[in-house]
Design a protein around this motif. Sequence first.
Motif, PDB file in Angstrom:
ATOM      1  N   MET A  41       0.830  -1.212   0.000  1.00 14.87           N
ATOM      2  CA  MET A  41       0.000   0.000   0.000  1.00 14.87           C
ATOM      3  C   MET A  41       0.862   1.257   0.000  1.00 14.87           C
ATOM      4  O   MET A  41       0.573   2.231  -0.698  1.00 14.87           O
ATOM      5  CB  MET A  41      -0.932  -0.013   1.220  1.00 14.87           C
ATOM      6  CG  MET A  41      -2.037  -1.070   1.083  1.00 14.87           C
ATOM      7  SD  MET A  41      -2.856  -1.450   2.645  1.00 14.87           S
ATOM      8  CE  MET A  41      -3.907  -0.028   2.833  1.00 14.87           C
ATOM      9  N   ALA A  42       1.964   1.221   0.747  1.00 15.79           N
ATOM     10  CA  ALA A  42       2.862   2.387   0.773  1.00 15.79           C
ATOM     11  C   ALA A  42       3.486   2.608  -0.604  1.00 15.79           C
ATOM     12  O   ALA A  42       3.646   3.750  -1.052  1.00 15.79           O
ATOM     13  CB  ALA A  42       3.940   2.179   1.833  1.00 15.79           C
ATOM     14  N   ALA A  43       3.811   1.513  -1.290  1.00 15.35           N
ATOM     15  CA  ALA A  43       4.422   1.641  -2.616  1.00 15.35           C
ATOM     16  C   ALA A  43       3.422   2.211  -3.613  1.00 15.35           C
ATOM     17  O   ALA A  43       3.781   2.960  -4.525  1.00 15.35           O
ATOM     18  CB  ALA A  43       4.923   0.278  -3.095  1.00 15.35           C
ATOM     19  N   GLN A  44       2.152   1.871  -3.425  1.00 14.73           N
ATOM     20  CA  GLN A  44       1.121   2.402  -4.319  1.00 14.73           C
ATOM     21  C   GLN A  44       1.087   3.931  -4.212  1.00 14.73           C
ATOM     22  O   GLN A  44       1.070   4.647  -5.208  1.00 14.73           O
ATOM     23  CB  GLN A  44      -0.239   1.807  -3.938  1.00 14.73           C
ATOM     24  CG  GLN A  44      -1.322   2.125  -4.940  1.00 14.73           C
ATOM     25  CD  GLN A  44      -2.597   1.347  -4.667  1.00 14.73           C
ATOM     26  OE1 GLN A  44      -2.983   1.137  -3.522  1.00 14.73           O
ATOM     27  NE2 GLN A  44      -3.265   0.928  -5.734  1.00 14.73           N
ATOM     28  N   LYS A  45       1.144   4.418  -2.991  1.00 14.88           N
ATOM     29  CA  LYS A  45       1.122   5.854  -2.774  1.00 14.88           C
ATOM     30  C   LYS A  45       2.426   6.488  -3.252  1.00 14.88           C
ATOM     31  O   LYS A  45       2.431   7.557  -3.858  1.00 14.88           O
ATOM     32  CB  LYS A  45       0.886   6.140  -1.288  1.00 14.88           C
ATOM     33  CG  LYS A  45       0.591   7.575  -1.021  1.00 14.88           C
ATOM     34  CD  LYS A  45      -0.113   7.778   0.288  1.00 14.88           C
ATOM     35  CE  LYS A  45      -0.486   9.261   0.397  1.00 14.88           C
ATOM     36  NZ  LYS A  45      -1.088   9.578   1.678  1.00 14.88           N
ATOM     37  N   LEU A  46       3.531   5.807  -2.997  1.00 15.33           N
ATOM     38  CA  LEU A  46       4.841   6.339  -3.396  1.00 15.33           C
ATOM     39  C   LEU A  46       4.940   6.513  -4.917  1.00 15.33           C
ATOM     40  O   LEU A  46       5.394   7.547  -5.413  1.00 15.33           O
ATOM     41  CB  LEU A  46       5.947   5.388  -2.900  1.00 15.33           C
ATOM     42  CG  LEU A  46       7.382   5.775  -3.227  1.00 15.33           C
ATOM     43  CD1 LEU A  46       7.766   7.060  -2.502  1.00 15.33           C
ATOM     44  CD2 LEU A  46       8.343   4.649  -2.846  1.00 15.33           C
ATOM     45  N   GLY A  64       3.500   9.843 -10.600  1.00 15.71           N
ATOM     46  CA  GLY A  64       2.234   9.985 -11.316  1.00 15.71           C
ATOM     47  C   GLY A  64       1.801   8.685 -11.966  1.00 15.71           C
ATOM     48  O   GLY A  64       1.041   8.683 -12.931  1.00 15.71           O
ATOM     49  N   VAL A  65       2.284   7.569 -11.440  1.00 16.29           N
ATOM     50  CA  VAL A  65       1.912   6.258 -11.991  1.00 16.29           C
ATOM     51  C   VAL A  65       0.989   5.562 -10.984  1.00 16.29           C
ATOM     52  O   VAL A  65       1.325   5.432  -9.805  1.00 16.29           O
ATOM     53  CB  VAL A  65       3.172   5.401 -12.257  1.00 16.29           C
ATOM     54  CG1 VAL A  65       2.798   3.961 -12.562  1.00 16.29           C
ATOM     55  CG2 VAL A  65       3.973   5.999 -13.420  1.00 16.29           C
ATOM     56  N   PHE A  66      -0.167   5.144 -11.464  1.00 18.87           N
ATOM     57  CA  PHE A  66      -1.196   4.556 -10.603  1.00 18.87           C
ATOM     58  C   PHE A  66      -1.253   3.055 -10.866  1.00 18.87           C
ATOM     59  O   PHE A  66      -1.701   2.629 -11.929  1.00 18.87           O
ATOM     60  CB  PHE A  66      -2.535   5.225 -10.926  1.00 18.87           C
ATOM     61  CG  PHE A  66      -3.687   4.826 -10.033  1.00 18.87           C
ATOM     62  CD1 PHE A  66      -3.484   4.384  -8.739  1.00 18.87           C
ATOM     63  CD2 PHE A  66      -4.991   4.932 -10.503  1.00 18.87           C
ATOM     64  CE1 PHE A  66      -4.552   4.036  -7.925  1.00 18.87           C
ATOM     65  CE2 PHE A  66      -6.077   4.588  -9.702  1.00 18.87           C
ATOM     66  CZ  PHE A  66      -5.852   4.139  -8.413  1.00 18.87           C
ATOM     67  N   GLY A  67      -0.778   2.269  -9.903  1.00 18.85           N
ATOM     68  CA  GLY A  67      -0.757   0.817 -10.092  1.00 18.85           C
ATOM     69  C   GLY A  67      -1.700   0.124  -9.140  1.00 18.85           C
ATOM     70  O   GLY A  67      -1.971   0.611  -8.038  1.00 18.85           O
ATOM     71  N   GLU A  68      -2.204  -1.036  -9.545  1.00 17.96           N
ATOM     72  CA  GLU A  68      -2.976  -1.865  -8.616  1.00 17.96           C
ATOM     73  C   GLU A  68      -2.002  -2.492  -7.613  1.00 17.96           C
ATOM     74  O   GLU A  68      -0.777  -2.445  -7.821  1.00 17.96           O
ATOM     75  CB  GLU A  68      -3.759  -2.938  -9.381  1.00 17.96           C
ATOM     76  CG  GLU A  68      -2.883  -3.990 -10.047  1.00 17.96           C
ATOM     77  CD  GLU A  68      -3.671  -5.212 -10.524  1.00 17.96           C
ATOM     78  OE1 GLU A  68      -4.034  -5.223 -11.699  1.00 17.96           O
ATOM     79  OE2 GLU A  68      -3.909  -6.142  -9.722  1.00 17.96           O
ATOM     80  N   PRO A  69      -2.501  -3.088  -6.529  1.00 17.67           N
ATOM     81  CA  PRO A  69      -1.574  -3.619  -5.521  1.00 17.67           C
ATOM     82  C   PRO A  69      -0.497  -4.555  -6.101  1.00 17.67           C
ATOM     83  O   PRO A  69       0.699  -4.338  -5.878  1.00 17.67           O
ATOM     84  CB  PRO A  69      -2.510  -4.332  -4.537  1.00 17.67           C
ATOM     85  CG  PRO A  69      -3.770  -3.524  -4.601  1.00 17.67           C
ATOM     86  CD  PRO A  69      -3.905  -3.123  -6.051  1.00 17.67           C
ATOM     87  N   ALA A  70      -0.897  -5.570  -6.874  1.00 20.03           N
ATOM     88  CA  ALA A  70       0.127  -6.458  -7.449  1.00 20.03           C
ATOM     89  C   ALA A  70       0.999  -5.710  -8.449  1.00 20.03           C
ATOM     90  O   ALA A  70       2.147  -6.074  -8.688  1.00 20.03           O
ATOM     91  CB  ALA A  70      -0.529  -7.657  -8.136  1.00 20.03           C
ATOM     92  N   GLY A  71       0.450  -4.657  -9.024  1.00 14.74           N
ATOM     93  CA  GLY A  71       1.195  -3.866 -10.000  1.00 14.74           C
ATOM     94  C   GLY A  71       2.363  -3.126  -9.390  1.00 14.74           C
ATOM     95  O   GLY A  71       3.389  -2.908 -10.048  1.00 14.74           O
TER      96      GLY A  71
END
Length: 412
Positions: free
Chosen positions: A328-333, A339-346
Amino acid sequence: MRNVKCARCVKCGREYEAVPRLTNCACGGILDLVYDYAYIKTVLTKEKLKERPYDMWRYRELLPVEPDTELPPLRVGWSPLYEAERLAKQLGVRRLWIKDDGLNPTASLKDRASAMAVAKAREAGAEVIACSSTGNAASSLAGNAAAAGLKTYIFVPSRAPKGKVAQLMSFGATVISVQGSYEDTFELSKQAIERWGWYNRNAAINPYLSEGKKTVGLEIMEQLGWQVPDYIAISVGDGCTIAGLWKGLKDLYAIGFLDRLPKLIAVQAAGCCPINRAVEENAPWRPMEENTLADSIAVGVPRNPDKAIAAIRESQGLTVEVTDKEIMAAQKLLGTSCGVFGEPAGVTGTAGLKKLCAQGKIPADATVVSVVTGNGLKDVANAIRSCGEPISVPSDMERLLEAFAAREIPLN
Ligand SMILES: *Cc1c(COP(=O)(O)O)cnc(C)c1O
Ligand SMILES: [Zn+2]
């Protein structure tokens, strides 16, 4: 196919003719396509690539399709490779690039495999394709098949996020939501495929799919001007993606486009990491529970462990497991710094890279590519959990000022 010699079992070495409906070896092992690199060298040059359309089929000499096969219509591949200077500094590596594969037509790396499945189904004369999937293989197959006018039967576990199910319904797939784990889903699909003879897009059974996925590695290298990075970080579920990535890199090495190979960074969720555990313990893999919010890599019984484990070992790669909190922290990071929006596994690959950097396991002068394998819009519920809720106010300036003050938000 002049460029393909045969398909060879990774377990027993038995060789098969590369017909379109290829499945596992009689021994149960997974097949691997074997190329005639000496021939490919005579027909593919770096120069030639420059004149071609920017999609995955630009590497046709390295792909197992007949010259006259009608290629599927959606534009898959050539996703952007962004240099992420601020994030590189933050993590402590010399250079870092983010490969945003969530920008494929159905928003995940799986499009590369599904486009290949559609091409091979056409060669086989099939009109129906089926698969089981944690979600993205399903939605990408449904989309790529719909564009090509083929029917799909799709099996997903009932936990699949709404975004992915919405895609399936919109692409007109017949969707079977299986009340059980991914393992249960896979088993039912296998029986149905056998019973009705549909074209099989299950990644660990159909050896053509990782050949589609390998185009992500081919692209990364062409986008880097054939300058090999030290590491490539990617998330691992069934293992087909990392195995495909490695195959692509080895292909390029075999035809003399690269002078060395990078090390892979295999990232799994701490709550579901059978492949990494096998590498770390140097022991056969064992099933695990599917205990992570990163649904696309919640694979307790991996379907392609052999190729994936071999790839990690051959590359002298690293393994790392991350918690859901770190994902989750990596998603926000990635969102805030790139400016890249990834899903959790992404974003799990980036989460693993960050962890290894913090542990001092990546040298400060390293060059790294981190692959984002799926788009955040696929699973908005988890994105909101990771990144928080907006500031909610009535349409009233006084209340807005109060809200800003309460959160100590800087106003100039
Ligand atoms: C499928 C998938 C992976 C992992 O690929 P495997 O071949 O299962 O290892 C990673 N990220 C996303 C977004 C995926 O859909
Ligand atoms: Zn075999």
